[in-house]
Write a protein that holds these residues in place. Structure first.
Motif, PDB file in Angstrom:
ATOM      1  N   LEU A   1       0.561  -1.272   0.125  1.00 25.69           N
ATOM      2  CA  LEU A   1       0.006   0.133  -0.076  1.00 25.69           C
ATOM      3  C   LEU A   1       0.767   1.243  -0.032  1.00 25.69           C
ATOM      4  N   ARG A   2       2.241   1.117   0.248  1.00 26.87           N
ATOM      5  CA  ARG A   2       3.035   2.418   0.529  1.00 26.87           C
ATOM      6  C   ARG A   2       3.835   2.322  -0.802  1.00 26.87           C
TER       7      ARG A   2
ATOM      8  N   ALA B   1       5.950   9.630  11.031  1.00 25.99           N
ATOM      9  CA  ALA B   1       6.786   8.637   9.970  1.00 25.99           C
ATOM     10  C   ALA B   1       6.219   7.404   9.816  1.00 25.99           C
ATOM     11  N   GLY B   2       5.422   6.950  10.619  1.00 26.48           N
ATOM     12  CA  GLY B   2       4.978   5.531  10.347  1.00 26.48           C
ATOM     13  C   GLY B   2       3.681   5.539   9.266  1.00 26.48           C
ATOM     14  N   ALA B   3       3.353   6.784   8.889  1.00 30.67           N
ATOM     15  CA  ALA B   3       2.274   6.609   7.904  1.00 30.67           C
ATOM     16  C   ALA B   3       3.010   7.191   6.390  1.00 30.67           C
ATOM     17  N   ALA B   4       4.404   7.306   6.736  1.00 34.32           N
ATOM     18  CA  ALA B   4       5.009   7.651   5.329  1.00 34.32           C
ATOM     19  C   ALA B   4       4.688   6.569   4.083  1.00 34.32           C
ATOM     20  N   GLY B   5       4.494   7.231   2.926  1.00 35.33           N
ATOM     21  CA  GLY B   5       4.202   6.378   1.962  1.00 35.33           C
ATOM     22  C   GLY B   5       2.712   6.071   1.614  1.00 35.33           C
TER      23      GLY B   5
ATOM     24  N   PRO C   1      -2.913  12.266   7.003  1.00 36.31           N
ATOM     25  CA  PRO C   1      -2.916  11.790   8.195  1.00 36.31           C
ATOM     26  C   PRO C   1      -2.927  12.661   9.349  1.00 36.31           C
ATOM     27  N   GLU C   2      -3.147  12.368  10.489  1.00 32.86           N
ATOM     28  CA  GLU C   2      -3.115  13.144  11.640  1.00 32.86           C
ATOM     29  C   GLU C   2      -2.674  12.121  12.928  1.00 32.86           C
TER      30      GLU C   2
END
Length: 264
Positions: free
Chosen positions: A156-157, A244-248, A261-262
């Motif tokens: 998904l990234r 950073a966990g939501a990067a990509g 993202p928040e």
């Protein structure tokens, strides 16, 4: 009920987006907050006590902050362990996610069903009960496939899926089956339908994949029947832990109509 009151979808990562996709088909106008516990990912390697406490605590605080009309635990592991506790904590309807053993048992012609899930999911007594109730006389082969969670998160990234991870799942299940023919594959983790194409190539067209996303979406729609919806803006994507966990994920989220993202 405030028309802008959201549906809260909760998962350890991005697997619950498969439930979100199904939900948009039946409730396209419903405002949604998707909560991804990236700080707690993966759940499959945690103990039951750790998962229950974490999920109930997070959903309690999220319900207080966001005032949802309904919460959905879009995670098989969290649901099989913590659903009852969460229902005790929240004063709104709570929909869980369970392995789709019942529809798989109805579909199989060979009588041999493969089930892939996390380590925590496949060892639950609840799964034993589903097998006894709905798959009597069938052969249900269970394996843990934590590598598929990582592969789905990566896909998904925009990252490539390691073919060895898919091959490992195929080889372990077919080895368990022996001379029997697996004709139905239960995807007992909401992450796994993101890899439906790769799994389909490995198992071939004769193996039907079954997951619970459509059934969950229909259940949510039923519980909210007659209610009005009015989104006040884009749907929200909330994450625990550092951003950073939501990067990509930007492209996948934008394609689904989410705002950036928040952090929770």
């Amino acid at each position: 009920m405030d028309k802008s009151s959201p549906i809260l979808l909760f998962d350890s990562g991005v697997g619950g987006l498969t439930v979100y996709d199904a939900l948009r088909d039946v409730l396209p106008d419903a405002p949604v907050i998707y909560a991804s516990d990236l700080a707690g990912l993966p759940y499959g390697t945690k103990t039951e006590a750790q998962i229950a406490a974490r999920v109930a605590g997070l959903l309690g605080r999220m319900a207080e902050r966001y005032q949802p009309r309904l919460a959905c635990i879009a995670c098989n592991t969290a649901s099989t362990i913590a659903l009852g506790m969460v229902r005790d904590v929240l004063e709104i309807p709570v929909v869980g996610t369970v392995p789709a053993i019942k529809p798989a048992a109805a579909l199989t012609q060979s009588g041999t069903i493969g089930l892939v899930g996390t380590e925590a999911t496949i060892r639950q007594a609840y799964v034993d009960e589903l097998e006894r109730e709905f798959a009597e006389g069938k052969r249900l082969l269970r394996i843990a496939a934590p590598g598929l969670v990582e592969a789905a998160e990566a896909k998904l990234r925009g990252q490539p899926v390691d073919p060895a991870v898919i091959a490992d799942v195929h080889d372990r299940l077919t080895a368990m089956a022996g001379d029997a023919q697996i004709d139905t594959l239960v995807l007992a983790c909401t992450h796994f339908p993101l890899l439906a194409g790769e799994l389909g190539e490995a198992f071939g067209p004769g193996v039907r994949q079954v997951d619970g996303a459509q059934g969950i979406a229909r259940r949510i729609a039923h519980l909210l029947s007659g209610q009005s919806f009015a989104a006040s803006g884009p749907n929200r994507f909330i994450v625990t832990g550092p951003m950073a966990g939501a990067a990509g994920l930007e492209a996948a989220l934008a394609a689904r109509g989410f705002a950036p993202p928040e952090i929770f």
